[in-house]
Write an enzyme that holds these catalytic residues in place. Structure first.
Site, PDB file in Angstrom:
ATOM      1  CE  LYS A  14      -2.570  -0.562   3.764  1.00 57.76           C
ATOM      2  NZ  LYS A  14      -1.738  -2.077   4.114  1.00 57.76           N
ATOM      3  NE  ARG A  89      -5.166  -0.838   9.680  1.00 58.37           N
ATOM      4  CZ  ARG A  89      -4.206  -0.104   9.245  1.00 58.37           C
ATOM      5  NH1 ARG A  89      -4.489   0.813   8.704  1.00 58.37           N
ATOM      6  NH2 ARG A  89      -3.024  -0.803   9.090  1.00 58.37           N
ATOM      7  NE  ARG A 128       6.564  -2.363   6.303  1.00 56.10           N
ATOM      8  CZ  ARG A 128       5.264  -2.384   6.419  1.00 56.10           C
ATOM      9  NH1 ARG A 128       4.776  -1.840   5.337  1.00 56.10           N
ATOM     10  NH2 ARG A 128       4.664  -2.634   7.439  1.00 56.10           N
ATOM     11  NE  ARG A 161       5.264   0.108  10.199  1.00 56.49           N
ATOM     12  CZ  ARG A 161       3.976   0.306   9.632  1.00 56.49           C
ATOM     13  NH1 ARG A 161       3.879   0.619   8.425  1.00 56.49           N
ATOM     14  NH2 ARG A 161       2.841  -0.312  10.133  1.00 56.49           N
ATOM     15  NE  ARG A 172       1.035  -4.230  11.456  1.00 59.53           N
ATOM     16  CZ  ARG A 172       2.409  -4.052  10.906  1.00 59.53           C
ATOM     17  NH1 ARG A 172       3.257  -4.766  11.151  1.00 59.53           N
ATOM     18  NH2 ARG A 172       2.304  -3.348   9.381  1.00 59.53           N
TER      19      ARG A 172
HETATM   20  P1  AMP Z   1      -0.398   1.268   8.925  1.00 61.75           P
HETATM   21  O1  AMP Z   1       1.039   2.157   8.718  1.00 61.75           O
HETATM   22  O2  AMP Z   1      -1.378   1.464   7.939  1.00 61.75           O
HETATM   23  O3  AMP Z   1       0.308  -0.241   8.849  1.00 61.75           O
HETATM   24  O4  AMP Z   1      -0.827   1.432  10.290  1.00 61.75           O
HETATM   25  C1  AMP Z   1       0.115   1.294  11.420  1.00 61.75           C
HETATM   26  C2  AMP Z   1      -0.823   1.303  12.960  1.00 61.75           C
HETATM   27  O5  AMP Z   1      -1.760   2.342  12.994  1.00 61.75           O
HETATM   28  C3  AMP Z   1      -1.867  -0.187  12.606  1.00 61.75           C
HETATM   29  O6  AMP Z   1      -1.258  -1.279  12.928  1.00 61.75           O
HETATM   30  C4  AMP Z   1      -2.610   0.598  13.955  1.00 61.75           C
HETATM   31  O7  AMP Z   1      -2.249   0.488  15.272  1.00 61.75           O
HETATM   32  C5  AMP Z   1      -2.818   2.101  13.585  1.00 61.75           C
HETATM   33  N1  AMP Z   1      -3.893   2.254  12.320  1.00 61.75           N
HETATM   34  C6  AMP Z   1      -3.605   2.918  11.362  1.00 61.75           C
HETATM   35  N2  AMP Z   1      -4.720   3.097  10.668  1.00 61.75           N
HETATM   36  C7  AMP Z   1      -5.731   2.683  11.617  1.00 61.75           C
HETATM   37  C8  AMP Z   1      -7.230   2.661  11.245  1.00 61.75           C
HETATM   38  N3  AMP Z   1      -7.943   3.082  10.163  1.00 61.75           N
HETATM   39  N4  AMP Z   1      -7.921   2.298  12.630  1.00 61.75           N
HETATM   40  C9  AMP Z   1      -7.357   1.959  13.718  1.00 61.75           C
HETATM   41  N5  AMP Z   1      -6.080   1.775  13.637  1.00 61.75           N
HETATM   42  C10 AMP Z   1      -5.170   2.400  12.944  1.00 61.75           C
END
Ligand code: AMP
Length: 217
Positions: A14, A89, A128, A161, A172
């Site tokens: 993404k 999400r 990553r 990360r 996740r």
């Molecule tokens: P990402 O970078 O999209 O993988 O997001 C990293 C983390 O941020 C996720 O594992 C969640 O802990 C939090 N997060 C990001 N987007 C959301 C969302 N739409 N709803 C809830 N938590 C989120």
């Protein structure tokens, strides 16, 4: 106008595709994950509140996340289109967006879903490395930066990360299958969903995305 949601499990690509789409089509890239990471790095009240949830791979509450996205999409730079990455999400988040989107003139008109088998996701997440400054993503095995450990775009040192470890990744992935995957049916029913094979070579993927987006622009 392109008001896009980009979906897919963690590691599907993404972030990489979002960066390309946003540059190619001049759309602001709005990543809730990046917004949360920025809040955590700045040590703000929001950052401290969500730190343990995000680092453990859990989901931040629907209310907080939806309010944050509503405020961000309301800004003038989203008036001519946007690319949402990582939101919604959950079904309640999609329902919130379906309400506030039209209310603020930001109704979604396209959902891009990137599909990827689990074994590929696991390998990608383990390798990553990301740029904490500009958000660019690399992989020590498959998408190496030009200089080891350094971001190609802004020259910052790359990091791993905190939530890219085996236990957080499992949480996740479980959350994705339980809470996020049902959104595919939600958007398919509304005629908005376009699915892509996330294992395609980057250039093929970009060509397919470009054909879709030029047709919708
Ligand atoms: P990402 O970078 O999209 O993988 O997001 C990293 C983390 O941020 C996720 O594992 C969640 O802990 C939090 N997060 C990001 N987007 C959301 C969302 N739409 N709803 C809830 N938590 C989120």
């Amino acid at each position: 106008m392109l008001n896009i949601i980009l979906m897919g499990p963690p590691g599907a690509g993404k972030g990489t595709h979002a960066k390309w789409i946003s540059t190619e089509f001049g759309l602001p890239h709005i990543s809730t994950g990046d917004m949360f990471r920025e809040a955590m790095n700045s040590g703000s009240e929001l950052g401290n509140k969500i730190k343990d949830i995000v680092n453990g791979g859990g989901l931040v509450s629907d209310e907080l996340t939806s309010a944050l996205v509503k405020e961000r999409l309301s800004r003038p730079d989203c008036a001519n289109g946007y690319l949402l990455d990582g939101f919604p999400r959950t079904i309640p988040q999609a329902e919130a967006l379906a309400l506030f989107g039209p209310e603020i003139g930001r109704e979604v008109n396209l959902v891009i879903d990137i599909e990827c088998p689990e074994d590929v996701l696991i390998a990608r997440i383990a390798g990553r490395r990301v740029c904490p400054k500009c958000g660019a993503s690399f992989n020590v095995n498959t998408m190496k930066p030009k200089t080891e450990g350094i971001c190609d775009y802004c020259g910052s040192p790359l990091i791993q990360r905190k939530d890219d470890n085996a236990s957080s990744f499992k949480v996740r992935l479980d959350n994705y299958f339980k809470s996020t995957e049902p959104l595919l049916a939600y958007y398919r029913e509304r005629g908005l969903l376009h699915s892509f094979d996330g294992t395609l070579p980057l250039l093929n993927m970009e060509a397919e995305l470009s054909a879709l987006l030029k047709g919708k622009r």
